[in-house]
Design a protein around this motif. Structure first.
Motif, PDB file in Angstrom:
ATOM      1  N   VAL A   1       0.844  -1.208   0.000  1.00  0.00           N
ATOM      2  CA  VAL A   1       0.000   0.000   0.000  1.00  0.00           C
ATOM      3  C   VAL A   1       0.876   1.253   0.000  1.00  0.00           C
ATOM      4  O   VAL A   1       0.615   2.197  -0.748  1.00  0.00           O
ATOM      5  CB  VAL A   1      -0.976  -0.011   1.196  1.00  0.00           C
ATOM      6  CG1 VAL A   1      -1.658   1.333   1.354  1.00  0.00           C
ATOM      7  CG2 VAL A   1      -2.011  -1.112   1.021  1.00  0.00           C
ATOM      8  N   GLU A   2       1.916   1.276   0.821  1.00  0.00           N
ATOM      9  CA  GLU A   2       2.819   2.437   0.844  1.00  0.00           C
ATOM     10  C   GLU A   2       3.491   2.635  -0.511  1.00  0.00           C
ATOM     11  O   GLU A   2       3.610   3.755  -0.998  1.00  0.00           O
ATOM     12  CB  GLU A   2       3.865   2.277   1.946  1.00  0.00           C
ATOM     13  CG  GLU A   2       3.311   2.494   3.333  1.00  0.00           C
ATOM     14  CD  GLU A   2       2.639   3.852   3.495  1.00  0.00           C
ATOM     15  OE1 GLU A   2       3.221   4.871   3.084  1.00  0.00           O
ATOM     16  OE2 GLU A   2       1.511   3.891   4.012  1.00  0.00           O
ATOM     17  N   TRP A   3       3.950   1.541  -1.124  1.00  0.00           N
ATOM     18  CA  TRP A   3       4.582   1.610  -2.450  1.00  0.00           C
ATOM     19  C   TRP A   3       3.606   2.165  -3.475  1.00  0.00           C
ATOM     20  O   TRP A   3       3.947   3.050  -4.266  1.00  0.00           O
ATOM     21  CB  TRP A   3       5.063   0.214  -2.848  1.00  0.00           C
ATOM     22  CG  TRP A   3       5.558   0.077  -4.249  1.00  0.00           C
ATOM     23  CD1 TRP A   3       6.607   0.745  -4.825  1.00  0.00           C
ATOM     24  CD2 TRP A   3       5.040  -0.790  -5.253  1.00  0.00           C
ATOM     25  NE1 TRP A   3       6.767   0.333  -6.122  1.00  0.00           N
ATOM     26  CE2 TRP A   3       5.814  -0.611  -6.408  1.00  0.00           C
ATOM     27  CE3 TRP A   3       4.001  -1.708  -5.276  1.00  0.00           C
ATOM     28  CZ2 TRP A   3       5.589  -1.310  -7.579  1.00  0.00           C
ATOM     29  CZ3 TRP A   3       3.771  -2.415  -6.455  1.00  0.00           C
ATOM     30  CH2 TRP A   3       4.559  -2.209  -7.589  1.00  0.00           C
ATOM     31  N   MET A   4       2.364   1.670  -3.464  1.00  0.00           N
ATOM     32  CA  MET A   4       1.366   2.134  -4.427  1.00  0.00           C
ATOM     33  C   MET A   4       1.028   3.602  -4.191  1.00  0.00           C
ATOM     34  O   MET A   4       0.861   4.362  -5.142  1.00  0.00           O
ATOM     35  CB  MET A   4       0.129   1.256  -4.361  1.00  0.00           C
ATOM     36  CG  MET A   4       0.393  -0.170  -4.843  1.00  0.00           C
ATOM     37  SD  MET A   4      -1.023  -1.270  -4.652  1.00  0.00           S
ATOM     38  CE  MET A   4      -1.988  -0.771  -6.081  1.00  0.00           C
ATOM     39  N   LYS A   5       0.927   4.019  -2.927  1.00  0.00           N
ATOM     40  CA  LYS A   5       0.650   5.428  -2.624  1.00  0.00           C
ATOM     41  C   LYS A   5       1.796   6.309  -3.089  1.00  0.00           C
ATOM     42  O   LYS A   5       1.578   7.405  -3.605  1.00  0.00           O
ATOM     43  CB  LYS A   5       0.402   5.611  -1.133  1.00  0.00           C
ATOM     44  CG  LYS A   5      -0.952   5.135  -0.693  1.00  0.00           C
ATOM     45  CD  LYS A   5      -1.164   5.408   0.780  1.00  0.00           C
ATOM     46  CE  LYS A   5      -2.528   4.931   1.229  1.00  0.00           C
ATOM     47  NZ  LYS A   5      -2.737   5.167   2.659  1.00  0.00           N
ATOM     48  N   ASP A   6       3.037   5.852  -2.925  1.00  0.00           N
ATOM     49  CA  ASP A   6       4.197   6.612  -3.395  1.00  0.00           C
ATOM     50  C   ASP A   6       4.153   6.804  -4.910  1.00  0.00           C
ATOM     51  O   ASP A   6       4.699   7.766  -5.432  1.00  0.00           O
ATOM     52  CB  ASP A   6       5.504   5.916  -3.009  1.00  0.00           C
ATOM     53  CG  ASP A   6       5.804   6.016  -1.517  1.00  0.00           C
ATOM     54  OD1 ASP A   6       5.170   6.838  -0.824  1.00  0.00           O
ATOM     55  OD2 ASP A   6       6.677   5.257  -1.048  1.00  0.00           O
TER      56      ASP A   6
END
Length: 77
Positions: A13-18
């Motif tokens: 999720v953090e990677w996708m948000k980045d």
């Protein structure tokens, strides 16, 4: 990134948000196994444990089965 159940969910999720995606969702399928729902250009798609999430050239995301990923790509340094 490879989805390995809820342990890897937050990292993905953090990677996708980045990458600008704010539509990543998780869902628990009772009596089965955890899945992750991701928004693709074709709509929401389920990602199962061991599946990979691929980022396309337009920052879009797609699920990719592990068996096909392993046959298609070579590991590099």
């Amino acid at each position: 990134m490879q989805f390995n159940g809820m342990d890897s969910y937050l990292k993905i999720v953090e990677w996708m948000k980045d990458c600008g995606d704010t539509f990543a969702l998780a869902n628990e399928v009772k009596y089965s196994h955890p899945i992750m729902l991701i928004q693709t250009l074709e709509g929401a798609m389920a990602v199962n444990p061991t599946d990979w999430i691929i980022k396309g050239v337009k920052n879009e995301f797609y699920p990719y089965k592990n068996e096909i990923f392993v046959e298609t790509y070579d590991e590099c340094d």
